[in-house]
Write a protein that holds these residues in place. Structure first.
Motif, PDB file in Angstrom:
ATOM      1  N   ILE A  33       2.918   1.803   5.236  1.00 60.90           N
ATOM      2  CA  ILE A  33       1.649   1.108   4.913  1.00 60.90           C
ATOM      3  C   ILE A  33       1.012   1.900   3.703  1.00 60.90           C
ATOM      4  O   ILE A  33       0.784   3.059   4.159  1.00 60.90           O
ATOM      5  N   ASP A  84      -2.144   1.744   1.491  1.00 60.97           N
ATOM      6  CA  ASP A  84      -3.603   1.281   1.134  1.00 60.97           C
ATOM      7  C   ASP A  84      -4.659   2.537   0.791  1.00 60.97           C
ATOM      8  O   ASP A  84      -4.465   3.507   1.576  1.00 60.97           O
ATOM      9  N   GLU A 140      -8.541   0.513   6.861  1.00 65.46           N
ATOM     10  CA  GLU A 140      -7.489  -0.513   6.970  1.00 65.46           C
ATOM     11  C   GLU A 140      -6.078  -0.036   7.408  1.00 65.46           C
ATOM     12  O   GLU A 140      -5.506  -0.558   8.122  1.00 65.46           O
ATOM     13  N   ARG A 181      -6.716   0.382  11.166  1.00 62.48           N
ATOM     14  CA  ARG A 181      -6.611  -0.819  11.649  1.00 62.48           C
ATOM     15  C   ARG A 181      -5.253  -1.358  11.732  1.00 62.48           C
ATOM     16  O   ARG A 181      -4.606  -1.844  12.780  1.00 62.48           O
ATOM     17  N   LEU A 182      -4.365  -1.247  10.787  1.00 61.54           N
ATOM     18  CA  LEU A 182      -2.978  -1.652  10.773  1.00 61.54           C
ATOM     19  C   LEU A 182      -2.117  -0.753  11.676  1.00 61.54           C
ATOM     20  O   LEU A 182      -1.270  -1.373  12.043  1.00 61.54           O
ATOM     21  N   SER A 183      -2.406   0.404  11.561  1.00 63.13           N
ATOM     22  CA  SER A 183      -1.798   1.331  12.454  1.00 63.13           C
ATOM     23  C   SER A 183      -1.652   0.755  13.864  1.00 63.13           C
ATOM     24  O   SER A 183      -0.827   0.887  14.786  1.00 63.13           O
ATOM     25  N   LEU A 195      -2.602  -2.036  14.956  1.00 62.54           N
ATOM     26  CA  LEU A 195      -1.793  -3.445  15.053  1.00 62.54           C
ATOM     27  C   LEU A 195      -0.367  -3.173  15.350  1.00 62.54           C
ATOM     28  O   LEU A 195       0.284  -3.761  16.121  1.00 62.54           O
ATOM     29  N   LEU A 227       3.908  -2.564   3.762  1.00 61.63           N
ATOM     30  CA  LEU A 227       2.772  -3.262   3.697  1.00 61.63           C
ATOM     31  C   LEU A 227       1.812  -2.515   2.532  1.00 61.63           C
ATOM     32  O   LEU A 227       1.755  -1.367   2.621  1.00 61.63           O
ATOM     33  N   MET A 253      -1.322  -6.912   0.580  1.00 60.20           N
ATOM     34  CA  MET A 253      -2.604  -7.243   1.612  1.00 60.20           C
ATOM     35  C   MET A 253      -3.768  -7.135   0.493  1.00 60.20           C
ATOM     36  O   MET A 253      -3.903  -6.535  -0.417  1.00 60.20           O
TER      37      MET A 253
END
Length: 101
Positions: free
Chosen positions: A5, A7, A12, A15-17, A19, A55, A84
């Motif tokens: 990921i 970003d 963010e 959050r993605l981690s 998920l 991502l 994203m």
């Protein structure tokens, strides 16, 4: 599955981690996850073939997601890339790399 990921938004990334962690638990699958705060650090770490899925934040300070994806494609033509963005309308023109918004 090997996931990266990239970003520049720390919230963010967290959050993605989370998920990805939820996905692992719900599916009973193993994932390795690496996180990067900018495209330059991400690409400096790449040799090609390390990841199954990347991502990418579309709008990062410095190198944006499109530029990072172009350079990533040169290193690894098989990795899956997901862009994203938190902008409601975020068009991107295809440039021969197979990337389209």
């Amino acid at each position: 599955m090997r996931i990266a990921i990239c970003d520049d938004d720390g919230q963010e990334l967290a959050r993605l981690s989370g998920l990805v962690g939820e996905y692992q638990l719900s599916r009973g699958v193993g994932c390795s996850l690496r996180m990067f705060r900018n495209g330059t650090d991400f690409l400096c770490d790449m040799e090609g073939g390390e990841y199954d899925l990347v991502l990418l934040g579309a709008h990062m300070m410095g190198m944006d997601g499109a530029q990072a994806a172009r350079e990533l494609r040169e290193l690894d033509g098989n990795v899956r890339i997901v862009f994203m963005s938190d902008l409601p309308e975020d068009p991107m023109e295809g440039d021969g790399t197979g990337m389209h918004w």
